[in-house]
Structures are given as structure tokens and as C-alpha cells.
Scaffold this motif. Structure first.
Motif, short mmCIF file in Angstrom:
data_model
loop_
_atom_site.label_atom_id
_atom_site.label_comp_id
_atom_site.label_asym_id
_atom_site.label_seq_id
_atom_site.Cartn_x
_atom_site.Cartn_y
_atom_site.Cartn_z
N TYR A 159 68.84 27.80 57.42
CA TYR A 159 68.38 28.50 56.23
C TYR A 159 68.07 29.95 56.60
CZ TYR A 159 63.97 27.28 58.48
OH TYR A 159 62.96 27.12 59.40
N LYS A 160 67.86 30.75 55.59
CA LYS A 160 67.44 32.13 55.79
C LYS A 160 65.96 32.25 55.46
CE LYS A 160 71.98 33.97 54.63
NZ LYS A 160 72.77 34.85 53.70
N ARG A 161 65.28 33.13 56.16
CA ARG A 161 63.84 33.32 55.96
C ARG A 161 63.58 34.41 54.93
NH1 ARG A 161 60.46 31.97 60.68
NH2 ARG A 161 59.07 33.62 59.91
N LEU A 162 62.58 34.19 54.11
CA LEU A 162 62.03 35.23 53.25
C LEU A 162 60.60 35.45 53.70
CD1 LEU A 162 63.37 34.25 49.68
CD2 LEU A 162 64.18 36.06 51.18
N ASP A 163 60.42 36.44 54.59
CA ASP A 163 59.10 36.69 55.17
C ASP A 163 58.24 37.55 54.25
OD1 ASP A 163 59.42 35.38 57.75
OD2 ASP A 163 60.94 36.92 58.15
N ASP B 147 65.85 37.00 41.90
CA ASP B 147 66.63 36.38 42.98
C ASP B 147 68.12 36.60 42.82
OD1 ASP B 147 64.41 35.49 44.28
OD2 ASP B 147 64.40 33.51 43.34
N LEU C 136 69.90 37.93 45.89
CA LEU C 136 70.07 37.09 47.07
C LEU C 136 71.47 36.49 47.11
CD1 LEU C 136 66.67 35.14 47.12
CD2 LEU C 136 67.28 37.22 48.38
N TRP D 261 70.60 28.66 51.32
CA TRP D 261 69.28 28.05 51.40
C TRP D 261 68.29 29.04 52.00
CZ3 TRP D 261 68.18 23.56 49.06
CH2 TRP D 261 69.26 22.72 48.74
N TYR D 262 67.10 29.09 51.41
CA TYR D 262 66.05 30.02 51.86
C TYR D 262 64.74 29.26 52.05
CZ TYR D 262 69.16 33.82 50.46
OH TYR D 262 70.21 34.69 50.35
N ARG D 263 63.93 29.75 52.97
CA ARG D 263 62.59 29.21 53.17
C ARG D 263 61.58 30.33 53.04
NH1 ARG D 263 60.28 25.37 58.09
NH2 ARG D 263 58.12 25.24 57.29
N ILE D 264 60.54 30.07 52.25
CA ILE D 264 59.51 31.06 51.98
C ILE D 264 58.44 31.02 53.07
CG2 ILE D 264 57.79 31.86 50.30
CD1 ILE D 264 60.67 32.00 49.33
#
Length: 415
Positions: A86-90, A111, A114, A118-121
Motif C-alpha cells: 500500500y501507499k502511505r498518507l502521512d 481524493d 490520488l 491502496w492507501y493507509r492513513i
């Protein structure tokens, strides 16, 4: 160079590749996927290179530890575990359920920017997604947040933005500029080339609009929450908006988003098609035999400006494109002969485009230079077409220091 044509020999096209032009190399593999061409060569056999149809946006797509003998692109996707890949959303604190947007100082998160995936918050306010309906709009940093219904589907709020389909197009035209005094003539405004984002209002004045301008895919100007009556400056792109960042022979697009009213939720991005702004040859590769000729036809998609809109003066407003051959940093053109390789018939070492005839195609007749010798090998001649920063009036700043794609002439040997 990579060339193609239909079976009957028509529709000749060319795609540039990036390698040393004087190095003899072979293509090991070529594949086309969507708008890009992928290739590898004996010069850089470890890499798969990527280039678009115009020869721009060159990139390395892949690398191996050995050489590549062929390239094949398969239309498919590799399924990956989203819990692992997944990709990070920092620093995404504004995306948490407890964040309520204050629209007087905050910008709504969208969004749509983007890339699909898949992204993770990651947030100091918590990383969990909402599993119950939020109290109202403006939570999670956006106008209309969605939530997860347990193990069921994602629930989205009702749509409250315009959904009409609107045609959006970019147009290049002349607009009036400052008055530059000219002796004897009546003072008239100058004429300046601009780009305009054309679309029709869908609401009889009640909708608000966001307007975006993009050059080569990058946003360089945007205005938001404007009623149609206040949109005149937003839909115009001037040379001063992108000065020193881009040069002509570039790709221009505009986009709009519609709102039911000022401050309400914006709808999706509606993009124009790509507008290729500049001065273009019909192709960049020609073949000529010594003593024979071929024609290079150029088309301008953008007007030429003028220091006065006076009808008696406009016929004297011209823009010169100079023809030269790059040679170790030097560009030599004397009496329409370039380095004993080619001869061309023009009024001077270049092409003249006028304020009144800029939309007409310009043709240069080019001859293979006959040196009276037996040549064992074929010869190349590289032609460069460019403008200068000198001798260009202010209304034509848009055309300063333009470099047209290098044109290659292939000279067959004389027997």
C-alpha cells in the motif's frame, strides 16, 4: 528514429527515441501500451525505456542485471495483498473522524488527485476509518465523508454537486494589450496571444466554478469558487503565468469543477483535450537524394502578436523562425546552405510567420547538397528551427527562445 506507415505507404509517422545519434546501435525490442512506446537497444540493453508519441516524457521503466532481447507488455494487473502492499498518507490528521473543517481557513481534501490503489492513513488522531455515519458534512477534512458499514459496502453521502456533462476546450487567440505609440499612426492597442478555456455556463449564473490550467500535466494556475460573471480572468492563460517555466511547443490543458453555489461541494474534474501549442513540422524525419528536394511543412497553432491593432500596421508584424544546423554548439547558415549538406529555398535563413497569416501552413523546399563526389555512405543532416530572444517585440514574448524538435534529413548517396 522509429517510423511507421499504413500498408499502402500513407500516414507516415515518426517517434523519437533517445540515444546517441552518431552511435550505430540496434533496437532489441519494441512494444506499445496505451500512449507510450517501450523499447530497449544495444546501447542501453539493461534498461527498458519509455517515451510518448511526441518523443517527450522519456523515462527508464525497468532495469535488469543482464541484457534484454525483447519487450512485451501484457495487459493485466498483478494482484497484491493490500494489507502488505500500500501507499502511505502521512500526517493525515485532518482525515480523522474528529476533525471538523473550518472553511474560512481550511481547504477541502479531495481524493481525486490520488492515483488508484491502496492507501493507509497515518495520523496522530488515530488511523481507523469511520464505521458509522458521521453527524454531517465537513468531517474528515472533506465536504462529503464516507464510512464503512461493518463488513458491508462503503456508504457514500448523497451527491450535492452538479453532474451535468460540459464540453471544455482550449483556444489560442489574440487579445488587446497596452498601447505602444507608433509615429504617424493613430494609437491602437497591441495584440497579444493568449489561451482561453472555453465552456458554457450550465446554470444561468447560479453555479460557481473552479478553473485549473495545466502545462505538460502540471497545474500552473487555479482559481476557485467563482461565479460565471466573475470568471473572465480565470479562464485566460497569459505568458506571464508561466514565464521562465515552459516554452512553446508544449501541451496545454484546462479543467473546471462545478458547484451548485459558492462554497458548496465541487463536482468532478472536467478536462479539455490536449492543446499542442507551438510551431510544428508535419514530421521530423525526411529522406532526400543528392540534387533532389523535399518539402517541410510547418503549422502554427498559436497566433503571432503585433505592437498595434491598426489595420495599416498588422501586415508588417512578423515573427522569424531561423533555420540552422547544430554543430558542436555552433549554428551555421550562409546563403541558404547549411554545412554543405542541404540547401533550402526561402527568403532568408528561416521562415517568416505573420500576424495576419499565422494560421496558414508554411513550406520550406529543401535540397540534398550535391558535392559532385561519390559517397560510399549515406549522410545525415540535422536541422534546428528556433526563435531568438533578440528582435522580438513585447507582444510576442510568448515566442521567445523557442526550440523546435530537431529535424533529421537522411541523404541517400549519389551513384
Amino acid at each position: 528514429m522509429i517510423r511507421s506507415a499504413s500498408l499502402n505507404g500513407s500516414d507516415k509517422q515518426e517517434i523519437k527515441v533517445y540515444d546517441y545519434q552518431n552511435y550505430r546501435y540496434s533496437m532489441n525490442g519494441i512494444a506499445v501500451y496505451n500512449d507510450y512506446l517501450y523499447y530497449t537497444s544495444s546501447w542501453s540493453g539493461r534498461y527498458v525505456n519509455q517515451v510518448d508519441r511526441s518523443g517527450s516524457n522519456f523515462a527508464r521503466s525497468a532495469m535488469v542485471h543482464d541484457s534484454i532481447n525483447d519487450v512485451k507488455v501484457y495487459n493485466g494487473r498483478v494482484k497484491k495483498d493490500p494489507c502488505v502492499t500500500y501507499k502511505r498518507l502521512d500526517n493525515a490528521e485532518k482525515r480523522s473522524t474528529g476533525f471538523f473543517a473550518d472553511w474560512t481557513s481550511e481547504e477541502s481534501i479531495s481524493d481525486e488527485i490520488l492515483v488508484e490503489g491502496w492507501y493507509r492513513i497515518y495520523s496522530d488522531n488515530g488511523d481507523d476509518m469511520p464505521t458509522t455515519q458521521l453527524p454531517r458534512t465537513k468531517y474528515c477534512g472533506t465536504m462529503n465523508p464516507f464510512w464503512l458499514n461493518g463488513s458491508g459496502p462503503v456508504h457514500c453521502p448523497p451527491t450535492n454537486f452538479p453532474t451535468a456533462s460540459v464540453s471544455v476546450e482550449v483556444e489560442a487567440l489574440l487579445t488587446e494589450g497596452e498601447i505602444i505609440p507608433i509615429p504617424i499612426l493613430e494609437p491602437k492597442p497591441s495584440l497579444i496571444p493568449i489561451f482561453k478555456c472555453e465552456f458554457d455556463d450550465q446554470s444561468n449564473g447560479t453555479y460557481a466554478y473552479d478553473v485549473y490550467w495545466l502545462i505538460c500535466g502540471n497545474v500552473i494556475k487555479n482559481n476557485k469558487n467563482l461565479l460565471f460573471k466573475d470568471i473572465a480572468n480565470a479562464i485566460v492563460l497569459k505568458e506571464t503565468d508561466w514565464h521562465d517555466k515552459y516554452k512553446m511547443n508544449m501541451e496545454v490543458k484546462c479543467a473546471i469543477r462545478m458547484r451548485n453555489s459558492r462554497g458548496s461541494t465541487p463536482g468532478p474534474y472536467l478536462y479539455s483535450s490536449i492543446f499542442r501549442a507551438g510551431f510544428y513540422p508535419d514530421t521530423t524525419y525526411y529522406t532526400v537524394t543528392e540534387g533532389e528536394s523535399f518539402n517541410i511543412t510547418f503549422t502554427s497553432t498559436v497566433p503571432v502578436g503585433c505592437i498595434s491593432s491598426h489595420p495599416d500596421f498588422r501586415s508588417h508584424c512578423d515573427l522569424n523562425f531561423y533555420i540552422s544546423r547544430p554543430n558542436n554548439g555552433e549554428s551555421t547558415c550562409i546563403n541558404n546552405v547549411i554545412k554543405r549538406d542541404i540547401v533550402f529555398r526561402t527568403q532568408f535563413c528561416g521562415i517568416r510567420v505573420g500576424n495576419l497569416d499565422w494560421m496558414e501552413k508554411k513550406t520550406v523546399q529543401v535540397y540534398g547538397y550535391n558535392d559532385g563526389m561519390y559517397n560510399v555512405n549515406n549522410r545525415y543532416a540535422y536541422i534546428r528551427v528556433s526563435t531568438s530572444s533578440a528582435n522580438i517585440a513585447t507582444p510576442n514574448n510568448i515566442w521567445r527562445d523557442v526550440q523546435i524538435s530537431q529535424i533529421t534529413g537522411w541523404g541517400n548517396r549519389n551513384l
